[in-house]
Structures are given as C-alpha cells and as structure tokens.
Design an enzyme around this catalytic site. Structure first.
Site, PDB file in Angstrom:
ATOM      1  N   GLU A  95      -6.402  20.082  15.681  1.00 13.92           N
ATOM      2  CA  GLU A  95      -6.655  21.363  16.636  1.00 13.92           C
ATOM      3  C   GLU A  95      -5.478  21.555  17.399  1.00 13.92           C
ATOM      4  O   GLU A  95      -4.699  20.644  17.779  1.00 13.92           O
ATOM      5  CB  GLU A  95      -7.839  20.949  17.450  1.00 13.92           C
ATOM      6  CG  GLU A  95      -9.032  20.958  17.050  1.00 13.92           C
ATOM      7  CD  GLU A  95     -10.089  20.644  18.319  1.00 13.92           C
ATOM      8  OE1 GLU A  95      -9.684  21.010  19.371  1.00 13.92           O
ATOM      9  OE2 GLU A  95     -11.383  20.152  17.893  1.00 13.92           O
ATOM     10  N   LYS A 128     -19.872  27.921  24.370  1.00 13.95           N
ATOM     11  CA  LYS A 128     -19.367  26.808  24.575  1.00 13.95           C
ATOM     12  C   LYS A 128     -19.059  26.663  26.260  1.00 13.95           C
ATOM     13  O   LYS A 128     -18.795  27.557  27.149  1.00 13.95           O
ATOM     14  CB  LYS A 128     -17.616  26.903  24.354  1.00 13.95           C
ATOM     15  CG  LYS A 128     -17.766  26.641  22.764  1.00 13.95           C
ATOM     16  CD  LYS A 128     -16.447  26.391  22.248  1.00 13.95           C
ATOM     17  CE  LYS A 128     -16.096  24.892  22.755  1.00 13.95           C
ATOM     18  NZ  LYS A 128     -14.992  24.364  22.127  1.00 13.95           N
ATOM     19  N   GLU A 148     -12.502  27.927  27.365  1.00 18.66           N
ATOM     20  CA  GLU A 148     -13.117  27.299  26.197  1.00 18.66           C
ATOM     21  C   GLU A 148     -13.704  28.325  25.269  1.00 18.66           C
ATOM     22  O   GLU A 148     -14.069  28.064  24.211  1.00 18.66           O
ATOM     23  CB  GLU A 148     -14.244  26.205  26.764  1.00 18.66           C
ATOM     24  CG  GLU A 148     -13.644  25.302  27.181  1.00 18.66           C
ATOM     25  CD  GLU A 148     -12.872  24.200  26.264  1.00 18.66           C
ATOM     26  OE1 GLU A 148     -13.609  24.065  25.054  1.00 18.66           O
ATOM     27  OE2 GLU A 148     -11.609  23.717  26.234  1.00 18.66           O
TER      28      GLU A 148
END
Length: 392
Positions: free
Chosen positions: A267, A324, A330
C-alpha cells in the site's frame, strides 16, 4: 438488452480506437481494491474499468467471490486477503485454513489468477499480543493447506505490515525493528526465506509530512526535484522518502540475518482531502504523488540500495470508500470516484460502463464481448500501423 449490448460494444470500441495508439500509464502498477462503501460499481463493471486502464494486478482485503468470478478468464493477478479475525483459529487448528481455502480460493483458481494469500493486515500495529503470536502459525497453516492442495508453487503466502514495526528509519542504512517485535519477526523472516515469499509493507510518506511539515520538505515526499539526503554510512543519495523507507526496511531485515527477502509495497498513496489538521491532503498533492510514482514504476526504478530490483507497488486505492472510519483522509485515497470519474488527473483515463449486469450468464457474455472488442481493436491497430509503414 440487445440495444444496450450494442451501445456498450460501440462505446468500448470507440474508447479503444482513441487510446490504443498511446501507451496506457496503468501498465506495471498494482491497485488496492477496497470495498468499504455503499456506492461502488458492481465487480463486473470494475472488471471493464481495470481492463480499460490496463491494470493487471489487484489486491483485495478479502476473497470476495463476486469479484473473483467477475475476473474469470482475465489476465489480472489477484492477491486475496485473509482477515485478522481468522488468525487465532487458524493458528491452533490447521483444518480451518484448509476449509477457508477450499471455500474461498479453490472454486476460482482454475479461472481467476490468484497469486498470493495475504494473511492478516498490520498485525503488529494492533498491539494485540494474542493476534501477534497467532500470525506465524496461521501463515504456516495456510502454506500447509496450499501444499495439500498442490498450490504452494502457484500461490505465495505473506502478510502486510505497517512501517510502525521500525524503531529507526533514518538514515536508511540504520533501519531497525522495534525491540519488542524482534522475537516474532525473527522466525517470521525465517519462514519468508524458507518459502521464498516477499515481505509486504504499507508505506505512506504522507503521514511523515502531515506530522512534521516544517521539517519534511514537500518536494521530497512528492518525488519532485529536491536536494534530497545522503546516507552518511553508505553515501547513497535519496531524492524521495518512499525509497528511503523501503531501504530502511531492507536494513532492518538484514540485522536479523536475511538478505534474501524482497520487500514489496502493498500500500502507498496520498489523500485528496483531509481534516484541517491533515496538512498536505489535497487533489494537487495526490496527483503529484501518484503521478510521479507511476512514472518511477514505468521506468522500473529500484531504490538506491537495491537498484537492480524494480520497485513493486500496489497503489492505495482504486476508489474513494465512503464508509471507512477515521479522519476524512481515510475516505479520500481513491484514484476514482465510484462513478468512474478520476478524482484528479494522473493520465489514467478508463471506461466504466453505465449498465449494471446482474446475472452470471450475462456477465460471461459481456466478458466475451470485451475479448472480441479487444481482438478487433488490436487488428485495427496492426493494420493502421502497417498502412503507416507502407506510406513511409
């Protein structure tokens, strides 16, 4: 339905005619396909979008059967996720891993290219000692189950970690793990070495900049021209933070006796929006970060300490995810809105069909239609290039 299918065919064909003559920038990059949202397009539509972007590597946080089915007979490689909630049971009962694989992986592996099972996500960040102790036994259970199924050569076993496992990351050559985690990381790395699987890291230079915007130059985290830094121990020059973070992890791994384990970035990304205290979160910075990162991936760049190993990256994320939890950032890491429109321009223009197909039979027809379209487009492209060569 026939009218809709015909419309779909010509729209996709037009898109291909317009884009085939240019290099599509998605090539070589992986993407994280998260689904914590209530407004995302169906997996069948996402399959078309990713094909139009030429993205052939996808990481899931679960093993969603609808997604895996929608990518049947595609050229997309999948990393599927085994959630943290499964680890404790699998660590004590290996049959649980066998059951999970038989239910989630085995029905799809003959048609969908599943290359890796990511066991757990950022386990050490939880500070849950039972969970941390369960990670390696759970990974071994999954590997044993894959071996029983004859899939251990086809599907690797790994886990994704946060950079919080490091106690020191500067300079990169002094990278080291937190002392309290070494008792778990040493046998974990030994296992990675034994089964020849990569060590995955979730790396976000955004967090370093957000926390210390006066000390960390924005250009250094966005891959823009800057004076960078020189590691005093190796004299290696670093012009971006992401590469420094990866090399710090390589150094930490080396302190535990391993130089045979590849680090891959599971990520990384930059939010296009954030709370007031999330300094640097903007569409402009996100476009610079991901756009410049894509260029480095296309150039097959390696880090200063591992120049011969091109960085392997999964960008976070495909879509903004509106459910999220946490700060505004986020919910705003996506390259695309749920309607398929780019959040900002990084040169990746894809096509998300408007029609929602629900039946499996229709999905197969659409996927086959896509293959016909691709074949016609490639033929057109070859003929067009041939005409141009003859004109010369």
């Amino acid at each position: 339905m026939a009218t809709h299918s015909l419309s779909f065919f010509f729209r996709v064909l037009l898109l291909l005619f317009l884009t085939l003559s240019e290099r599509i920038k998605g090539q070589g990059v992986g993407i994280n396909y998260g689904q914590i949202a209530n407004n995302l397009p169906s997996p069948a539509r996402v399959a078309v979008l990713l094909r139009s972007l030429n993205i052939t590597r996808v990481k899931l946080y679960d093993a969603d059967p609808n997604v895996l089915f929608s990518f049947s007979n595609s050229q997309v490689d999948f990393m599927i996720g085994l959630g943290n909630e499964y680890l404790q049971n699998m660590s004590t009962d290996p049959t649980k891993a066998q059951d999970w694989l038989q239910q989630r992986l085995e029905p799809h592996i003959s048609k969908t290219r599943i290359t890796s099972v990511v066991v757990g996500n950022e386990i050490f960040k939880t500070n849950d000692h039972v969970l941390i102790q369960s990670l390696l036994p759970a990974m071994k259970s999954v590997y044993a189950a894959l071996t029983n199924l004859g899939l251990e050569k086809q599907v690797t076993v790994t886990s994704a970690h946060s950079l919080d496992i490091l106690s020191t990351s500067y300079p990169p050559s002094s990278g080291s793990f937190k002392e309290e985690f070494i008792q778990y990381l040493q046998p974990l790395l030994d296992f990675h070495s034994q089964i020849e699987s990569p060590f995955l890291i979730n790396a976000y230079p955004f967090f370093a900049y957000k926390d210390s915007p006066k000390e960390v130059p924005l250009e250094y985290v966005l891959f823009q021209p800057n004076q960078g830094m020189v590691d005093p121990n190796t004299n290696l020059h670093y012009d971006n933070m992401l590469f420094a973070q990866v090399d710090a992890l390589y150094s930490a791994i080396k302190t535990l006796g391993h130089t045979d384990i590849e680090v891959r970035i599971s990520e990384t990304g930059w939010p296009s929006k954030g709370d007031e205290n999330e300094i640097g979160a903007s569409p402009e910075n996100a476009a610079l970060y991901n756009g410049n990162l894509l260029k480095l991936i296309q150039q097959r760049k390696g880090t200063p300490a591992k120049q011969s190993v091109p960085i392997d990256v999964y960008v976070f994320a495909l879509f903004n995810e509106n459910l999220k939890p946490g700060p505004v950032s986020e919910r705003n890491y996506g390259l695309f809105y749920p309607d398929g429109k780019p959040v900002y321009n990084v040169g990746m223009q894809g096509y998300l069909p408007d029609i929602i197909y629900t039946s499996r039979a229709t999905t197969i027809k659409i996927l086959n239609l896509w293959r016909v379209v691709m074949g016609l487009a490639v033929a057109w492209f070859i003929l067009d290039m041939g005409d141009k060569m003859r004109m010369r």
